[in-house]
Every structure is written in C-alpha cells, then in structure tokens.
Design an enzyme around this catalytic site. Sequence first.
Site, PDB file in Angstrom:
ATOM      1  N   TYR A 143       1.979   3.162   5.384  1.00  0.00           N
ATOM      2  CA  TYR A 143       1.433   4.581   5.011  1.00  0.00           C
ATOM      3  C   TYR A 143       1.255   5.321   6.317  1.00  0.00           C
ATOM      4  CZ  TYR A 143       1.408   4.406  -0.243  1.00  0.00           C
ATOM      5  OH  TYR A 143       1.712   4.410  -1.405  1.00  0.00           O
ATOM      6  N   ASP A 227       4.930 -11.515  -3.821  1.00  0.00           N
ATOM      7  CA  ASP A 227       5.963 -11.481  -4.855  1.00  0.00           C
ATOM      8  C   ASP A 227       5.564 -12.046  -5.973  1.00  0.00           C
ATOM      9  OD1 ASP A 227       6.302 -13.303  -3.030  1.00  0.00           O
ATOM     10  OD2 ASP A 227       8.589 -13.288  -3.229  1.00  0.00           O
ATOM     11  N   ASP A 251      -0.802  -0.580  -3.341  1.00  0.00           N
ATOM     12  CA  ASP A 251      -0.260   0.783  -4.412  1.00  0.00           C
ATOM     13  C   ASP A 251       0.606   0.231  -5.370  1.00  0.00           C
ATOM     14  OD1 ASP A 251       0.606   3.260  -4.910  1.00  0.00           O
ATOM     15  OD2 ASP A 251       2.446   2.713  -4.048  1.00  0.00           O
TER      16      ASP A 251
HETATM   17  C1  IPM Z   1      -1.875   6.241  -5.655  1.00  0.00           C
HETATM   18  C2  IPM Z   1      -0.782   6.916  -5.531  1.00  0.00           C
HETATM   19  C3  IPM Z   1      -0.630   7.596  -4.095  1.00  0.00           C
HETATM   20  C4  IPM Z   1      -0.424   6.492  -3.221  1.00  0.00           C
HETATM   21  C5  IPM Z   1       0.397   8.677  -4.049  1.00  0.00           C
HETATM   22  C6  IPM Z   1       0.204   9.692  -4.993  1.00  0.00           C
HETATM   23  C7  IPM Z   1       0.697   9.229  -2.514  1.00  0.00           C
HETATM   24  O1  IPM Z   1       0.390   6.349  -5.949  1.00  0.00           O
HETATM   25  O2  IPM Z   1      -3.099   6.652  -5.305  1.00  0.00           O
HETATM   26  O3  IPM Z   1      -1.523   4.850  -5.793  1.00  0.00           O
HETATM   27  O4  IPM Z   1       0.605   6.234  -2.988  1.00  0.00           O
HETATM   28  O5  IPM Z   1      -1.521   5.965  -2.551  1.00  0.00           O
HETATM   29 MG    MG Z   2       0.080   4.305  -6.633  1.00  0.00          MG
END
Ligand code: IPM
Ligand code: MG
Length: 372
Positions: A143, A227, A251
């Site tokens: 990220y 996975d 995520d």
């Molecule tokens: C989460 C969401 C966020 C992320 C998005 C909205 C940026 O999916 O909090 O899981 O990917 O962290």
């Molecule tokens: Mg998310």
Amino acid sequence: MAAQPLKCLVLGGDGVGPEVIAQAVRVLDWFRDVRGLPIALTEHPYGLSAWQTQGHILPAHTLQAVHDSDAILFGAIGGNYDGVPMQVRREGSVLRLRRELGLFANLRPVRHWPALDGAAPLRREVAGGADIALVRENTGGLYFGTPRGTETLPDGRKSAFNTQRYATDEIERVARFAFELARTRRNRLCSVDKSNVLETGVLWRETVTALHQREFADVALTHMLVDNCALQLVRAPTQFDVIVTDNMFGDILSDGAGAVSVSLGMLPSAALGALRADGRPAALYEPVHGSAPDIEGQGIANPIGAILSAALMLGHSAQLAAEAQLLERAVEAALDAGARTADIAAPGETPIGSVAMGDAILSALAALNSRA
Ligand code: IPM
Ligand code: MG
C-alpha cells in the site's frame, strides 16, 4: 471509570458512513449519560461533503482535530470522486490518516453469531464458536511501498508498478502486538505470509519466528501460506485464535473472514498505534464495510459494524473492558430478540432500518444495565 475524559473525534465521511456512525454515537452518548463514561465527542466534515463545501477532502481544521483527539470514530470514505484530482484524493485518504497517526496494527475481530445462522453462508457445524482476531499490518507493504507509479513504455504500452517492502522493525511491532493480544485470549498466533514465493514473506516468517523465540515462547505459534489461509478461514474457521499478516493480505483475508460473521456489515475494526504518554494508543475505529454508495441515504445500512467499533474504542482507548463486553452482549441480545437489518435477515425475516437497529441495541443495553 477512568478520570481523563476521552476526546473522541467523529468523522462520518461518505456514503452510509454518517448513517451508521450516528447509531454508534447514540450508543456512546448512552454510555456517557447512563454509565458515566468520561467522553467528549466532536464531529468534523470529511470526504465528499467537505470537498463540495470547502474544496478539501480533509480540511485543515479536521486534520487539526485528528491530531488533537484521543480516538477517532470514522465511518467510511469513497463514492463518486470523479472530478476530484488524484493528488487531492490521496491527501484526504484514510490511508493517509492511518500512516500519519502511525496506526500500524489494524485489529479486525471476526466472530460467529449464533442468532444469525439462518442467514449464514457457512453451516453452524463449520462456523459455530469461531472467534478470530485478525491483525493486519496497516502502514507498510504494498500500500505504501515506493517506487510506485504508471509509465508509458517506449513502444507505447502502459506499465504500472508498486513495491512490496517490509523492514524487520515494521514486522516486529505488529507481530509483538499480535503476540500480546494472543496472551489475553487463547494464546495462539497464526502468522500468514507467502514465503514460498516472496522475499518479503521469507523475512516476515523469519522475523516472527525470531521474536517468538526471544520474547513469546509461551504463545503457540504456527505459520500458514496466505492462499491456504483464505481456504481455512471458510473451511474450518474455529482453528484460529489470533492471525497476523501483512497489509495487502490482511485487507483481502478480513473481507473473506466476514463470511464467519454473515455480513461485512457486522465487522468492526480498530487501527492502533504506539502507546502515548497517557498510556492510550493512537487509535481510529471504523466499520470494515466501506461507504456502500448503492444503499446510501436509504436508512437500511447495518450499524452493528460501527457500534462494535465503538465497543473496541471502549476497550482499547477508554480501557474499560467490562463496558466493551456489555456493549457486545447488548448487540447479541438485540440479535437474539430478532433485530435484523437487510444484510443479515434470513428468508422470511422482516428487516428493520439502521435507526431501529440502534433502538434495539439501546433497549438491550438498558435491560442489561437494570439487571446488573
Ligand atoms: C479496508 C478498505 C480500505 C483498504 C480501502 C477503502 C482503502 O478496503 O479498510 O479494508 O484497502 O485498506
Ligand atoms: Mg478492505
């Protein structure tokens, strides 16, 4: 009750965010008025409405309030951002808040709710009793890694790239958080990586293993490839206690694990940072579901993810574990009494709206409180 009042900043944000957060605020007001919770709530604009009225997604005074608060209760941002420059979007994103506040551990609890079995995608024999604390690394990895970007190659093709990068200290601090959490639960930690392919996965596994040997030998540690973990979460979720994994995997796995709780609308989260001088962590609490623009303004969004995020605030920021438990028990009681928003209603059950679900949880709180 703790002496220092908790300065709580409320950011409803976009989409269904303000609708669900309004119910969580009613619940926190109840704890303040009835249980004497020392909390001061202030609300600030954030997201599309702030962009439309002030030209910024995250206006300067909102950002100031972010830094001045002890805890943030946040709804969601996202929706129709056409016409908002990418740079402005990035500046205002929740990712920036997580990073600026150093919220390196994102705790996403997932549990089975017996009352919801009628609407559950997993059979009771599979999900019954499941109670998982998923810890997602929250300020590093794919990220945030650089270099990142999009370029045009000499032959005219476009090419986009991101960087997955982790340093040992980034892995260690989130793993330490997860080990400590495991000690307060069933004392088991499963670390999830992709060490069969990625260098970051190899380092992840080595670092967690070394920390385990050095400081947490009493915790039962296992490792799992990501996975396989995606499968195990829906095939046999009761095998897990605490899970720790990187930002991207966390995520993805946290949405997948949502199957255990029936709906994403049920899932809360706490993004936590280092302990500050007052002993409280920097903290942002938000439902996992996001802005859900398709149902915005209809009053039907499930507020339980937001309300359980407030419960996490009671536990981690107010540091009142018994109050957090009381709120979770009230949610359970409301569900047992048949309260269902559309996302958790079984065929034949009549769904209620967000406000009515808030009402049901508040009456359950009142009932539990008078019995105590
Ligand atoms: C989460 C969401 C966020 C992320 C998005 C909205 C940026 O999916 O909090 O899981 O990917 O962290
Ligand atoms: Mg998310």
